[in-house]
Scaffold this motif. Structure first.
Motif: not given
Length: 436
Positions: A219-220, A223, A413, A423, A427, A434, A436
């Motif tokens: 999810t990161t 980032s 993804q 996940c 996560d 998802e 991220g």
């Protein structure tokens, strides 16, 4: 089913030693046991020496159980096909959380009652939560655990940054240490990482670097903090021995002296300190802005639906999770106890060193538990490839970090959309994972 035409009786007969065992392994994809008895199918201890050591332990603690190893990809399909056919020939299952937990969707027996009977063994709460696989029932009993740690020789330890605590390093201090050791060695790096064809460097990115810098893994993934993590990785790699791209097991270059500090799986470090353990330290991984990210390799024991001997299977689970048996497994195969038990002080020195480092990681303030990918089956390698390709492009080839992460995020993804899996730690276990 095992294979067409191969009955349980003929499978067990083929599981004898010598040519018959080789023939059965070739037919089934299993590396077979010479013990006979109820089939214990496992993804663990597949190398021949590890398997034989475990079979010796099993013969002492759970007679009547034959240990059969298999790779992760066909493990799930074997269990599902047998249960679906109403002809389960496997009596007991052993595998990592990611191997066993996905079978909780109708292919495992509920072990909640067994866990209650064994409750005095005091498993960590997070392990028991994982064993529920997102439900209110226990689907496997935690069996053993392993992790990854740092190993350092006294030659490297002499160059720790001033004021740094080797057992509580930040990633910045770890980098400063690698730089100082390189400069003291005539500008030749002494840090090595397992980035060879069979190395586990992708686990460093998944379970250590990204969780420590970003608090997550998937999810990161792209980032701003992930960009910072990869920038850091470039700097660290510039201070690594150039032949790291050939290293699969770090104990070999550590033992030879080509490398003086390294990170790897505990089983792949254990032989390095054997000759002069007094000159070695095993250390927890560093910590980042979000905490100390570490990957726990958690193995569990489960009983498939329709097991031919569920009572024997449960007795074997009970025997294998006794504290004394868990210590035997640590001595023989280097996997650490999953139960709350005292680690004896007469272990081989390397294992004793590792035990201290693993404990410090688990108990560190702000520790972030990470898991290898869960529920991906034979496609787990595609997720690992995303991290390997990111490393190759960003660190080895100098590609733009942001555009590389965006590109690899689309690949990741797409894979997760196909599989529709939640996940995994660290996560959040959302229904849909998802990137991220």
């Amino acid at each position: 089913m095992l294979v067409p035409g191969l009955t349980r009786r003929s499978f067990l007969r083929a599981a004898g030693v010598g040519a018959a065992a080789f023939s059965a392994a070739a037919c089934t994809g299993f590396a077979t046991s010479g013990n006979g008895g109820m089939i214990f199918l496992s993804t663990q201890f597949r190398p021949a020496d590890e398997a034989e050591r475990f079979r010796s332990l099993l013969a002492e603690t759970a007679p009547g159980v034959g240990y059969v190893t298999i790779e992760e990809s066909p493990f799930s399909s074997q269990v599902r096909s047998q249960v679906d056919a109403g002809s389960t020939q496997i009596g007991l299952l052993g595998g990592l959380h990611g191997d066993v937990a996905p079978l909780a969707d109708g292919y495992l027996q509920d072990l909640t009652g067994l866990l209650a009977d064994l409750g005095d063994r005091r498993w960590p709460a997070e392990y028991l939560q994982l064993a529920k696989a997102g439900t209110d029932h226990t689907w496997y009993i935690p069996w053993a655990t392993a992790s990854y740690v740092l190993a350092a020789h006294a030659d490297a330890l002499a160059h720790l940054p001033s004021g740094a605590d080797a057992t509580s390093l930040s990633y910045d201090q770890f980098l400063d240490w690698a730089i100082a050791a390189r400069r003291a060695n005539g500008n030749r790096p002494v840090l090595g990482l397992p980035s060879g064809p069979k190395g586990l460097l992708h686990r460093f990115t998944q379970g250590f670097l990204l969780p420590s810098f970003t608090g997550g893994q998937i999810t990161t993934f792209r980032s701003n903090e992930a960009v910072t993590a990869w920038q850091y990785f470039r700097e660290l790699w510039a201070n690594c021995v150039s032949s790291s791209t050939n290293y699969d097991f770090m104990q070999e270059p550590l033992e030879s002296g080509e490398v003086r500090m390294a990170w790897d799986h505990v089983v792949r470090l254990v032989h390095a300190p054997e000759r002069d353990p007094q000159n070695w330290r095993m250390l927890p991984a560093p910590r980042g802005a979000h905490g100390l990210g570490y990957m726990a390799v958690i193995a569990g024991l489960a009983v498939p639906k329709g097991s031919p001997d569920p009572e024997l299977a449960q007795r074997a689970i009970s025997a294998l999770t006794r504290p004394e048996t868990q210590i035997q497994l640590l001595r023989s195969n280097g996997f650490f106890p999953s139960v709350d038990t005292t680690i004896p002080d007469d272990l081989p020195p390397a294992i004793e060193l590792e035990a201290d480092a693993v404990r410090r990681q688990q108990e560190a303030k702000g520790a972030i538990l990470s898991l290898p990918p869960v529920g991906l089956g034979q496609r787990e390698g595609e997720v690992s490839k995303v991290f390997k390709d990111s490393f190759r492009s960003i660190v080895l080839e100098g590609a733009n970090i942001r555009s590389t992460l965006d590109q690899q995020a689309r690949v990741l993804q797409s894979l997760l959309d196909d599989l529709k899996v939640p996940c995994w730690a660290p996560d959040p276990a959302a229904d849909v994972c998802e990137v991220g």
